[in-house]
Scaffold this active site. Structure first.
Site, short mmCIF file in Angstrom:
data_model
loop_
_atom_site.label_atom_id
_atom_site.label_comp_id
_atom_site.label_asym_id
_atom_site.label_seq_id
_atom_site.Cartn_x
_atom_site.Cartn_y
_atom_site.Cartn_z
N ARG A 237 -7.48 -30.79 6.90
CA ARG A 237 -5.81 -31.37 7.25
C ARG A 237 -5.17 -32.23 6.36
O ARG A 237 -6.06 -32.73 5.57
CB ARG A 237 -6.32 -31.76 8.61
CG ARG A 237 -5.79 -30.64 10.00
CD ARG A 237 -4.35 -30.55 10.20
NE ARG A 237 -4.50 -28.98 11.89
CZ ARG A 237 -4.67 -28.43 11.33
NH1 ARG A 237 -5.24 -27.50 10.42
NH2 ARG A 237 -4.76 -27.50 12.19
N GLU A 266 3.29 -33.80 5.63
CA GLU A 266 3.92 -32.21 5.31
C GLU A 266 4.77 -32.20 6.16
O GLU A 266 4.78 -32.43 7.67
CB GLU A 266 2.86 -31.81 5.35
CG GLU A 266 1.79 -30.85 6.92
CD GLU A 266 0.49 -30.04 6.23
OE1 GLU A 266 1.10 -28.86 7.24
OE2 GLU A 266 0.11 -30.10 5.76
N HIS A 284 0.27 -24.83 3.29
CA HIS A 284 -0.31 -24.84 4.78
C HIS A 284 -0.54 -23.18 4.69
O HIS A 284 -0.10 -22.28 6.05
CB HIS A 284 0.26 -25.59 5.40
CG HIS A 284 -0.66 -25.67 6.91
ND1 HIS A 284 -0.75 -26.94 7.56
CD2 HIS A 284 -1.55 -24.84 7.54
CE1 HIS A 284 -1.75 -27.16 8.34
NE2 HIS A 284 -1.76 -26.18 8.34
#
Length: 324
Positions: A237, A266, A284
């Site tokens: 993460r 993000e 991602h």
């Protein structure tokens, strides 16, 4: 009696919600954009269940404004976007989608490790810019993976899948975890403390969930402890790594390169990371295969269906909400 209402906070596959249509009223997302806290409150108001993603913040404040809510089904193995303690106090079930994305995410970790270690990104850009006009013995020299030491921080399902793949590269695997895994579950890897892992490993992969305890577990001090030839990969993460410190370490040569699929704040990326030629950056997409993302959506919907049928959801995170 009125039927329960299930809100979908993002747009998924066109037929994702169909299994619920005969047993609940559906409130679909009008646009495929992440809702902020106020948007979630507006969209989920009056609903009994919500299908969410990691970009949808179900904070304590949001949860308190949704008195009818009884279930949050997260599409993702991580659920740091949800205040689980607040949900549990309110008797709200929280589910996630483990297992179905394990192998695809482990594949992605290796894609990043290979790309960053072998300098795939910057050498491809160099080629596309028309700069390749001769062969040379020292052209784009990168790092070996075979026969080196891989350090895995976080030896859960995905970490173990990464370790299994390392056997094919003949790598020595070490790992750091909150607990030592029993023999036979460790994929032949050896537990070490974090300091030894950082100083010993030729390559480091982060696969831990984000929490207050794991915030910036890799910062300037930890980067300085790594080998200058090391590759750092983060598929866990954003927030596990101090992006500012990492950008500086890449610029100064403190470490050789990095492969990142997740970032602090993000989808906004720190400009110094964007400017780093020795960083491979992806948006991602660790679980982004059609089959896997489909399975994640299907599992989230199955959790809602279980709840509608009066059964405990199959991947319930906060089991304390169940009757004793």
């Amino acid at each position: 009696m009125s039927r329960p209402v299930v809100a979908f906070t993002r747009q998924y596959f066109p037929d994702t919600a169909e299994p619920l249509a005969h047993r609940a009223d559906l409130r679909l997302s009008p646009a495929d954009e992440a809702l902020d806290a106020a948007g979630i409150v507006r969209h989920v108001a009056g609903c009994s269940a919500a299908v969410a993603t990691t970009g949808c913040p179900f904070t304590a404040s949001v949860i308190d404004q949704l008195p009818e809510l009884r279930l949050i089904a997260n599409v993702g193995v991580g659920y740091n976007n949800i205040d689980v303690a607040a949900a549990t106090r309110r008797g709200i079930m929280v589910t996630n989608t483990p297992d179905v994305l394990t192998e695809s995410t482990a594949d992605m970790a290796w894609a990043l490790l290979l790309a960053a270690g072998r300098r795939i990104g910057d050498s491809e850009r160099w080629l596309r810019d028309g700069q390749w006009n001769r062969w040379a013995i020292d052209l784009w020299l990168g790092a070996d993976l075979h026969g080196t030491t891989l350090g895995i921080v976080g030896m859960g399902r995905i970490g173990r899948a990464i370790a299994r793949r390392a056997k094919g590269f003949g790598m020595n695997v070490i790992y750091h975890n909150r607990r030592t895994l029993p023999a036979g579950e460790d994929e032949g890897a050896r537990w070490v403390d974090k300091a030894e892992l950082l100083s010993t490993a030729d390559h480091v992969i982060l696969v831990v969930p984000y929490s207050a305890e794991t915030h910036h577990i890799i910062g300037a001090e930890q980067l300085a402890a790594m080998k200058r030839t090391a590759v750092l990969v983060n598929i866990g993460r954003g927030g596990l790594v101090d992006d500012v410190a990492l950008a500086q370490a890449l610029k100064s040569g403190q470490i050789a390169s990095a492969g990142l699929d997740v970032f602090e704040n993000e989808p906004r990326i720190h400009p110094d990371l964007l400017a780093a030629p020795n960083a491979v950056l992806t948006p991602h997409i660790g679980s982004a295969t059609f089959r896997t993302r489909r399975a994640m959506c299907d599992l989230a919907v199955a959790n809602v269906a279980d709840w509608l049928d009066g059964k405990p959801p199959r991947t319930l995170v906060n089991k304390d909400v169940l009757p004793v």
